[in-house]
Scaffold this motif. Structure first.
Motif, mmCIF file in Angstrom:
data_model
loop_
_atom_site.group_PDB
_atom_site.id
_atom_site.type_symbol
_atom_site.label_atom_id
_atom_site.label_comp_id
_atom_site.label_asym_id
_atom_site.label_seq_id
_atom_site.Cartn_x
_atom_site.Cartn_y
_atom_site.Cartn_z
ATOM 1 N N GLU A 10 -12.665 14.904 13.492
ATOM 2 C CA GLU A 10 -11.251 15.225 13.366
ATOM 3 C C GLU A 10 -11.015 16.726 13.340
ATOM 4 N N VAL A 11 -10.239 17.201 14.297
ATOM 5 C CA VAL A 11 -9.825 18.601 14.328
ATOM 6 C C VAL A 11 -8.320 18.648 14.528
ATOM 7 N N ILE A 12 -7.716 19.701 14.033
ATOM 8 C CA ILE A 12 -6.271 19.871 14.152
ATOM 9 C C ILE A 12 -6.009 21.169 14.903
ATOM 10 N N LYS A 13 -5.269 21.072 15.979
ATOM 11 C CA LYS A 13 -4.876 22.265 16.725
ATOM 12 C C LYS A 13 -3.467 22.648 16.293
ATOM 13 N N ILE A 14 -3.323 23.828 15.744
ATOM 14 C CA ILE A 14 -2.021 24.279 15.261
ATOM 15 C C ILE A 14 -1.904 25.773 15.509
ATOM 16 N N GLY A 15 -0.784 26.180 16.080
ATOM 17 C CA GLY A 15 -0.620 27.585 16.425
ATOM 18 C C GLY A 15 -1.701 28.010 17.396
ATOM 19 N N ASN A 16 -2.335 29.129 17.113
ATOM 20 C CA ASN A 16 -3.395 29.620 17.994
ATOM 21 C C ASN A 16 -4.787 29.417 17.391
ATOM 22 N N ILE A 17 -4.917 28.400 16.523
ATOM 23 C CA ILE A 17 -6.207 28.115 15.901
ATOM 24 C C ILE A 17 -6.584 26.650 16.063
ATOM 25 N N VAL A 18 -7.853 26.374 15.764
ATOM 26 C CA VAL A 18 -8.356 25.006 15.664
ATOM 27 C C VAL A 18 -8.937 24.863 14.262
ATOM 28 N N PHE A 19 -8.480 23.862 13.549
ATOM 29 C CA PHE A 19 -8.931 23.646 12.173
ATOM 30 C C PHE A 19 -9.807 22.411 12.114
ATOM 31 N N ASN A 20 -11.028 22.586 11.647
ATOM 32 C CA ASN A 20 -11.947 21.467 11.436
ATOM 33 C C ASN A 20 -11.794 21.025 9.991
ATOM 34 N N SER A 21 -11.106 19.918 9.783
ATOM 35 C CA SER A 21 -10.791 19.478 8.425
ATOM 36 C C SER A 21 -12.016 18.980 7.678
ATOM 37 N N LEU A 22 -13.032 18.495 8.394
ATOM 38 C CA LEU A 22 -14.224 17.988 7.741
ATOM 39 C C LEU A 22 -15.078 19.136 7.202
ATOM 40 N N LYS A 23 -15.188 20.206 7.990
ATOM 41 C CA LYS A 23 -15.995 21.356 7.586
ATOM 42 C C LYS A 23 -15.186 22.402 6.824
ATOM 43 N N GLY A 24 -13.852 22.280 6.876
ATOM 44 C CA GLY A 24 -13.021 23.272 6.213
ATOM 45 C C GLY A 24 -13.096 24.625 6.882
ATOM 46 N N GLU A 25 -13.032 24.626 8.214
ATOM 47 C CA GLU A 25 -13.178 25.868 8.978
ATOM 48 C C GLU A 25 -11.994 26.094 9.906
ATOM 49 N N ILE A 26 -11.523 27.343 9.941
ATOM 50 C CA ILE A 26 -10.496 27.763 10.890
ATOM 51 C C ILE A 26 -11.194 28.527 12.013
ATOM 52 N N HIS A 27 -11.015 28.056 13.246
ATOM 53 C CA HIS A 27 -11.644 28.687 14.407
ATOM 54 C C HIS A 27 -10.574 29.397 15.238
ATOM 55 N N MET A 28 -10.816 30.678 15.534
ATOM 56 C CA MET A 28 -9.890 31.438 16.368
ATOM 57 C C MET A 28 -10.651 32.511 17.132
ATOM 58 N N ASN A 29 -10.616 32.403 18.468
ATOM 59 C CA ASN A 29 -11.259 33.391 19.350
ATOM 60 C C ASN A 29 -12.712 33.645 18.964
ATOM 61 N N GLY A 30 -13.427 32.566 18.661
ATOM 62 C CA GLY A 30 -14.831 32.692 18.325
ATOM 63 C C GLY A 30 -15.110 33.095 16.891
ATOM 64 N N LYS A 31 -14.063 33.372 16.120
ATOM 65 C CA LYS A 31 -14.215 33.754 14.720
ATOM 66 C C LYS A 31 -13.984 32.541 13.834
#
Length: 231
Positions: free
Chosen positions: A126-147
């Motif tokens: 499960e991932v959530i795409k919102i705004g200009n990020i991708v949020f991995n709810s299982l890992k608790g990680e915000i992904h943006m431009n490789g960061k």
């Protein structure tokens, strides 16, 4: 794992709560169908144990109402009704498992473990795409431009609730109930502490999202855009 037990037999409920807590589960108990439905609708539970014969609202009616709302939390029906017809009716109403009274506590615990694994398997990607990020709810990680920006457990849960309700106000009480449960003594002000940390991490991530406080109502996550002024 958080479990909701909806059982009107007080002695049985107390015994089950004791057993479940002894096995390191977080347990909330309801003694009627109406209260059970209200608690289940919060979506904070990993497994629901639901008696069929309940005051206020029959167990299968509660189950049907949950499934109609799209709530997919695994439900274990606990009942003395043991005919094939009763089992089929329960499973067709959306139950994931069916256990007949009287039952072995070890069997109940085994079935809960199985339902817990089933739920984990359904949300592993499960991932959530919102705004200009991708949020991995299982890992608790915000992904943006490789960061990658790592969130704590509570920050991640709060962000998930807000992200799934983008541009909608989520009440403080709703966040409190979904994350800490009905029987928690956590104060509403504690949410502000986690939101403060979460806001700082959103800024550091460079994403286009902000969390607004709506006075007297709650919180709302929105996307903001930077504007370049013309010369």
């Amino acid at each position: 794992m958080r479990i909701l037990l909806v059982e009107d037999e007080v002695r049985l409920s107390e015994a089950l709560v004791y057993t479940l807590k002894k096995n390191n589960y977080i347990v909330d108990a309801a003694f009627d169908g109406v209260t059970g439905l209200e608690m289940a609708e919060t979506g904070i539970y990993n497994v629901i144990i639901l008696d069929r014969m309940l005051p206020g609202a029959e167990g299968l009616d509660v189950l049907k109402a949950l499934r109609k709302q799209g709530i997919t939390t695994p439900v274990l029906i606990l009942t003395a009704k043991d005919t094939i017809k009763d089992r089929v009716e329960g499973l067709d109403s959306g139950a994931d498992d069916y256990l007949i009274k009287p039952f072995s506590k070890n069997e109940l615990l085994a079935r809960i473990r199985a339902l817990g694994r089933r739920q984990t398997e359904t949300i592993v990607n499960e991932v959530i795409k919102i705004g200009n990020i991708v949020f991995n709810s299982l890992k608790g990680e915000i992904h943006m431009n490789g960061k990658i920006t790592k969130l704590s457990s509570k920050e991640s849960q709060i962000f998930e609730i807000l992200a799934k309700n983008k541009n909608r106000v989520v009440a403080k009480e709703q966040i409190l109930e979904r994350i800490w449960g009905f029987q928690s003594d956590v104060e509403l002000n504690n949410i502000e502490v986690y939101l403060s940390y979460l806001r700082k991490k959103l800024v550091l991530s460079g994403c286009s999202l902000v969390i607004e406080t709506i006075r007297g109502s709650g919180y709302c996550i929105k996307e903001v855009y930077s504007h370049v002024s013309e010369a």
